[in-house]
Design an enzyme around this catalytic site. Structure first.
Site, mmCIF file in Angstrom:
data_model
loop_
_atom_site.group_PDB
_atom_site.id
_atom_site.type_symbol
_atom_site.label_atom_id
_atom_site.label_comp_id
_atom_site.label_asym_id
_atom_site.label_seq_id
_atom_site.Cartn_x
_atom_site.Cartn_y
_atom_site.Cartn_z
ATOM 1 C CB THR A 139 -0.913 0.030 1.237
ATOM 2 O OG1 THR A 139 -1.569 1.307 1.290
ATOM 3 C CG2 THR A 139 -0.141 -0.140 2.533
ATOM 4 C CE1 TYR A 185 -3.938 -2.397 4.733
ATOM 5 C CE2 TYR A 185 -3.315 -0.097 4.458
ATOM 6 C CZ TYR A 185 -3.703 -1.307 3.913
ATOM 7 O OH TYR A 185 -3.869 -1.413 2.557
ATOM 8 C CE LYS A 189 -1.549 -4.194 2.762
ATOM 9 N NZ LYS A 189 -1.932 -5.392 1.992
HETATM 10 N N1 LIG Z 1 -8.060 -0.492 -3.335
HETATM 11 C C1 LIG Z 1 -6.984 0.226 -3.133
HETATM 12 O O1 LIG Z 1 -6.888 1.345 -3.595
HETATM 13 C C2 LIG Z 1 -5.824 -0.316 -2.370
HETATM 14 C C3 LIG Z 1 -4.878 0.606 -1.978
HETATM 15 C C4 LIG Z 1 -3.761 0.174 -1.289
HETATM 16 C C5 LIG Z 1 -3.572 -1.165 -1.058
HETATM 17 N N2 LIG Z 1 -4.496 -2.058 -1.464
HETATM 18 C C6 LIG Z 1 -4.217 -3.464 -1.189
HETATM 19 O O2 LIG Z 1 -4.663 -4.266 -2.279
HETATM 20 C C7 LIG Z 1 -5.216 -5.480 -1.804
HETATM 21 C C8 LIG Z 1 -6.637 -5.672 -2.336
HETATM 22 O O3 LIG Z 1 -7.409 -4.547 -1.985
HETATM 23 P P1 LIG Z 1 -8.954 -4.425 -2.363
HETATM 24 O O4 LIG Z 1 -9.239 -2.984 -2.437
HETATM 25 O O5 LIG Z 1 -9.284 -5.300 -3.515
HETATM 26 O O6 LIG Z 1 -9.611 -5.002 -1.027
HETATM 27 P P2 LIG Z 1 -10.860 -5.987 -0.831
HETATM 28 O O7 LIG Z 1 -11.178 -5.975 0.612
HETATM 29 O O8 LIG Z 1 -11.935 -5.636 -1.787
HETATM 30 O O9 LIG Z 1 -10.264 -7.395 -1.255
HETATM 31 C C9 LIG Z 1 -9.530 -8.227 -0.386
HETATM 32 C C10 LIG Z 1 -10.040 -9.643 -0.545
HETATM 33 O O10 LIG Z 1 -9.243 -10.510 0.262
HETATM 34 C C11 LIG Z 1 -10.094 -11.484 0.850
HETATM 35 N N3 LIG Z 1 -9.458 -12.002 2.050
HETATM 36 C C12 LIG Z 1 -9.113 -11.306 3.165
HETATM 37 N N4 LIG Z 1 -8.594 -12.125 4.081
HETATM 38 C C13 LIG Z 1 -8.618 -13.376 3.553
HETATM 39 C C14 LIG Z 1 -8.235 -14.651 4.042
HETATM 40 N N5 LIG Z 1 -7.747 -14.810 5.273
HETATM 41 N N6 LIG Z 1 -8.390 -15.716 3.226
HETATM 42 C C15 LIG Z 1 -8.909 -15.572 1.992
HETATM 43 N N7 LIG Z 1 -9.311 -14.399 1.480
HETATM 44 C C16 LIG Z 1 -9.166 -13.302 2.255
HETATM 45 C C17 LIG Z 1 -11.369 -10.714 1.163
HETATM 46 O O11 LIG Z 1 -12.475 -11.593 1.320
HETATM 47 C C18 LIG Z 1 -11.495 -9.795 -0.033
HETATM 48 O O12 LIG Z 1 -12.312 -10.351 -1.036
HETATM 49 C C19 LIG Z 1 -5.099 -5.427 -0.278
HETATM 50 O O13 LIG Z 1 -3.938 -6.103 0.104
HETATM 51 C C20 LIG Z 1 -4.965 -3.949 0.028
HETATM 52 O O14 LIG Z 1 -4.246 -3.736 1.213
HETATM 53 C C21 LIG Z 1 -5.624 -1.651 -2.098
HETATM 54 O O1 LIG Z 2 -6.453 3.341 -1.091
HETATM 55 C C1 LIG Z 2 -5.268 3.390 -0.706
HETATM 56 O O2 LIG Z 2 -4.348 3.712 -1.430
HETATM 57 C C2 LIG Z 2 -4.944 3.034 0.734
HETATM 58 O O3 LIG Z 2 -5.506 4.026 1.501
HETATM 59 C C3 LIG Z 2 -6.700 3.838 2.177
HETATM 60 O O4 LIG Z 2 -6.620 4.837 3.157
HETATM 61 P P1 LIG Z 2 -7.331 6.238 2.990
HETATM 62 O O5 LIG Z 2 -7.046 6.862 1.672
HETATM 63 O O6 LIG Z 2 -7.008 7.055 4.174
HETATM 64 O O7 LIG Z 2 -8.828 5.736 3.116
HETATM 65 P P2 LIG Z 2 -10.213 6.312 2.627
HETATM 66 O O8 LIG Z 2 -11.265 5.648 3.431
HETATM 67 O O9 LIG Z 2 -10.332 6.181 1.176
HETATM 68 O O10 LIG Z 2 -10.185 7.849 3.111
HETATM 69 C C4 LIG Z 2 -9.595 8.887 2.384
HETATM 70 C C5 LIG Z 2 -9.767 10.172 3.154
HETATM 71 O O11 LIG Z 2 -11.159 10.515 3.226
HETATM 72 C C6 LIG Z 2 -11.536 10.771 4.576
HETATM 73 N N1 LIG Z 2 -12.969 10.372 4.703
HETATM 74 C C7 LIG Z 2 -13.333 9.084 4.567
HETATM 75 C C8 LIG Z 2 -14.672 8.728 4.636
HETATM 76 C C9 LIG Z 2 -15.647 9.728 4.838
HETATM 77 O O12 LIG Z 2 -16.900 9.477 4.896
HETATM 78 N N2 LIG Z 2 -15.253 11.000 4.960
HETATM 79 C C10 LIG Z 2 -13.941 11.366 4.900
HETATM 80 O O13 LIG Z 2 -13.619 12.563 5.029
HETATM 81 C C11 LIG Z 2 -10.555 10.016 5.422
HETATM 82 O O14 LIG Z 2 -10.453 10.552 6.706
HETATM 83 C C12 LIG Z 2 -9.280 10.177 4.602
HETATM 84 O O15 LIG Z 2 -8.703 11.417 4.883
HETATM 85 C C13 LIG Z 2 -6.796 2.493 2.850
HETATM 86 O O16 LIG Z 2 -5.937 2.410 3.935
HETATM 87 C C14 LIG Z 2 -6.431 1.360 1.965
HETATM 88 O O17 LIG Z 2 -7.504 0.876 1.230
HETATM 89 C C15 LIG Z 2 -5.317 1.606 1.026
HETATM 90 O O18 LIG Z 2 -4.204 0.881 1.482
#
Ligand SMILES: NC(=O)c1ccc[n+]([C@@H]2O[C@H](COP(=O)([O-])OP(=O)(O)OC[C@H]3O[C@@H](n4cnc5c(N)ncnc54)[C@H](O)[C@@H]3O)[C@@H](O)[C@H]2O)c1
Ligand SMILES: O=C(O)[C@H]1O[C@H](OP(=O)(O)OP(=O)(O)OC[C@H]2O[C@@H](n3ccc(=O)[nH]c3=O)[C@H](O)[C@@H]2O)[C@H](O)[C@@H](O)[C@@H]1O
Length: 422
Positions: A139, A185, A189
Site C-alpha cells: 500500500t 495496517y 504492510k
Molecule cells: N483499493 C486500493 O486502492 C488499495 C490501496 C492500497 C492497497 N491495497 C491493497 O490491495 C489489496 C486488495 O485490496 P482491495 O481494495 O481489492 O480489497 P478488498 O477488501 O476488496 O479485497 C480483499 C479480498 O481478500 C479477501 N481475504 C481477506 N482475508 C482473507 C483470508 N484470510 N483468506 C482468503 N481471502 C481473504 C477478502 O475476502 C477480499 O475479497 C489489499 O492487500 C490492500 O491492502 C488496495
Molecule cells: O487506497 C489506498 O491507497 C490506501 O488508503 C486507504 O486509506 P485512505 O485513503 O485514508 O482511506 P479512505 O477511506 O479512502 O479515506 C480517504 C480520506 O477521506 C476521509 N474520509 C473518509 C470517509 C468519509 O466518509 N469521509 C472522509 O472525510 C478520510 O479521513 C481520509 O482522509 C486504505 O488504507 C487502503 O484501502 C489503502 O491501502
C-alpha cells in the site's frame, strides 16, 4: 481470448500461458484483475477467497468464452492446508488478501496486523521454498506522512516536491505513535514488504511489490445496509456514494483537508498485467501505482462527486451537501491520517512504460453511473420498508401485504414482498 496469435511482451518475447493463483480474487481489485486476465489473455486463474459475490458473473455460466480458465476455491488462508498445494500448482501467486479499510485499523488492530502480516507469512514462505514468483499487494500507506507535513505551515519548502513526492527507493516511512493505531495496517504492510525483500536478497525469491495509491471504481467495498453491514464504514468512495444515494450529507473528517490522488481501477489493472507478463522487468521491484495528476483534497472530492452524481441521477444536490465531523467521532480513538500522497512515477515508467489515462471527473462519472444503476432502486425500496416499520411500530398505520404473507415483519425482504399502508 478468441485469437490464437502469439502475444509478445515488452521485450518482444512470447508470453506463455500461465496458471495464476490469485489470493483475494473475490475483492475489489481481484474482481477487475480476473476480468482483465480472462478477457485479454490465455492465462488460467485459481481464484481463492472466502467470498465470491464480486466474481460470480465470471464463475456462473459454462457457455462463457473463458469457461475452464477460472476455478474458485473458498479458502481462508489463515488455516487451510491446501494453500501450499495451490502455490505449487501455479506459475505465479498474486496476494491481495487483507483487511484494508481504515475504520478497522484503530478498532480491530489485532485482526489488521494478523491479516496484513501473520496471514501473509505462509504465502511468502511457500513461494520462496517452492521457487515460485510472487506479486504482493502492499500500500501507499507504507509512506505514512510526508516530510513536508512536519514543516511550519508557512514554510516555502512545503512547495518543494522533494518534501512530499513519494519515491519507492528513497522516501522514508513516517508513522505516528503506537497509540495512533491507524498505523497498525501500514506498519504490518511495511514489515511484510521487508520480509519479502529479504527473501529475495537471501533466498532468491522472485517478487514484485505493488503500492496502490487510492485505486477506485465500480465494486469497491460495499454500500452499508445494502450489500454490507448497516453500521459498516467502507473507504471514502463508498461512504460518499452511500450518502449521495440516500440524499444525506457527505461527512468530511477533520474538515476534509487531507489530500489524495485517485486512479481509475481499469488504468491500474493495466499496470498489474504488465507486471504479470514482464517478469524480467518487474521482478525485484517495488512499484508505486497511482495517478499524480488526479490530486484533490477530500473536500474537493466530495464537491466533485456531488456534482457528478447530480448529473448522473438527474436529482439536484442538497443545499448543503457536506458536513464536518471529527475523526474521533467518525473513526473513534486512535485515528490518524496521511496528509498527502503523490506517487513518483519514475520506476514504473522506466520499467514498464505505464502511465494512467483517466481524469478524476471521467472516472467518477463512470463509477457513479455504476453506483446509481446498481444501488439506487434497492435503497429506495429499503427506505420504504424502514418507513413502514416505523409507522407500524409507532401505531400510526397497519400494513396490507400485497405479494405474499411474509410472516414476522422482521422477515421482510424488499425484493420479494410489497405492501400497502392503510
Ligand atoms: N483499493 C486500493 O486502492 C488499495 C490501496 C492500497 C492497497 N491495497 C491493497 O490491495 C489489496 C486488495 O485490496 P482491495 O481494495 O481489492 O480489497 P478488498 O477488501 O476488496 O479485497 C480483499 C479480498 O481478500 C479477501 N481475504 C481477506 N482475508 C482473507 C483470508 N484470510 N483468506 C482468503 N481471502 C481473504 C477478502 O475476502 C477480499 O475479497 C489489499 O492487500 C490492500 O491492502 C488496495
Ligand atoms: O487506497 C489506498 O491507497 C490506501 O488508503 C486507504 O486509506 P485512505 O485513503 O485514508 O482511506 P479512505 O477511506 O479512502 O479515506 C480517504 C480520506 O477521506 C476521509 N474520509 C473518509 C470517509 C468519509 O466518509 N469521509 C472522509 O472525510 C478520510 O479521513 C481520509 O482522509 C486504505 O488504507 C487502503 O484501502 C489503502 O491501502
Amino acid at each position: 481470448m478468441a485469437s490464437s496469435t502469439v502475444r509478445i511482451n515488452l521485450d518482444g518475447k512470447p508470453i506463455n500461458p500461465l496458471t495464476i493463483l490469485m489470493i483475494g480474487a473475490g475483492g475489489f481489485i481481484g474482481s477487475h484483475l480476473c476480468e482483465k486476465i480472462l478477457n485479454e489473455t490465455p492465462h488460467k486463474i485459481l481464484a481463492l477467497d472466502v467470498y465470491n459475490d464480486k466474481i460470480k458473473h465470471l464463475l456462473e455460466s459454462d457457455s462463457l468464452k473463458w469457461a475452464g480458465r477460472i476455478q474458485f476455491y473458498r479458502i481462508n488462508i489463515k488455516h487451510d492446508s491446501r494453500l501450499e498445494g495451490l502455490i505449487k500448482m501455479s506459475d505465479l501467486t498474486i496476494n491481495l488478501a487483507a483487511i484494508c479499510t481504515p475504520a478497522d485499523y484503530n478498532t480491530r488492530p489485532l485482526d489488521t496486523i494478523y491479516s496484513n502480516f501473520i496471514d501473509a507469512l505462509p504465502v511468502v514462505k511457500y513461494c520462496s521454498e517452492n521457487a515460485k514468483r510472487l506479486i504482493h499487494f502492499s500500500t501507499c500507506e507504507v509512506y505514512g506522512k510526508t516530510i513536508g507535513s512536519f514543516l511550519p505551515k508557512d514554510s516555502p519548502l512545503r512547495q518543494d516536491p522533494a518534501y512530499y513526492v513519494l519515491k519507492e527507493d528513497t522516501s522514508p516511512c513516517i508513522f505516528g505513535s503506537i497509540e495512533k493505531q491507524r498505523w497498525s495496517y501500514a506498519c504490518a504492510k511495511q514489515l511484510i514488504e521487508r520480509l519479502i525483500y529479504a527473501e529475495g536478497a537471501e533466498n532468491g525469491l522472485e517478487f514484485t511489490i505493488v503500492r496502490p495509491f487510492n485505486w477506485i471504481g465500480p465494486r469497491m467495498d460495499f454500500i452499508p445496509g445494502v450489500d454490507g453491514p448497516s453500521e459498516g464504514v467502507p473507504r471514502v468512495l463508498a461512504c460518499f456514494s452511500n450518502a449521495l444515494l440516500r440524499r444525506e450529507q457527505l461527512k468530511l473528517v477533520d474538515g476534509g483537508v487531507s489530500q489524495r490522488t485517485f486512479v481509475y481501477i481499469k488504468d491500474a489493472i493495466e499496470a498489474v498485467l504488465l507486471m504479470i507478463e514482464n517478469p524480467d522487468r518487474a521482478n525485484g521491484h517495488i512499484f508505486n501505482v497511482g495517478n499524480p495528476n488526479n490530486e484533490v483534497t477530500v473536500r474537493q472530492l466530495a464537491e466533485m462527486m456531488t456534482e457528478v452524481y447530480s448529473k448522473v441521477s438527474g436529482e439536484p444536490a442538497l443545499e448543503q451537501p457536506t458536513v464536518d465531523i471529527s475523526s474521533k467521532e467518525f473513526y473513534g480513538e486512535g485515528y490518524d491520517d496521511s496528509d498527502k500522497r503523490i506517487p513518483d512515477m519514475t520506476i514504473i515508467n522506466k520499467q514498464l512504460g505505464w502511465n494512467p489515462k483517466t481524469s478524476l471527473w471521467d472516472l467518477l462519472d463512470s463509477t457513479l453511473t455504476y453506483q446509481h444503476k446498481t444501488y439506487a432502486e434497492a435503497i429506495k425500496k429499503r427506505g420504504l420498508h424502514v418507513l413502514a416499520r416505523y409507522l407500524v411500530t409507532a401505531g400510526k398505520c397497519c400494513i396490507n401485504f400485497v405479494k405474499r404473507d411474509a410472516g414476522a415483519f422482521t422477515d421482510l425482504e424488499p425484493d420479494n414482498v410489497g405492501f400497502k399502508i392503510c
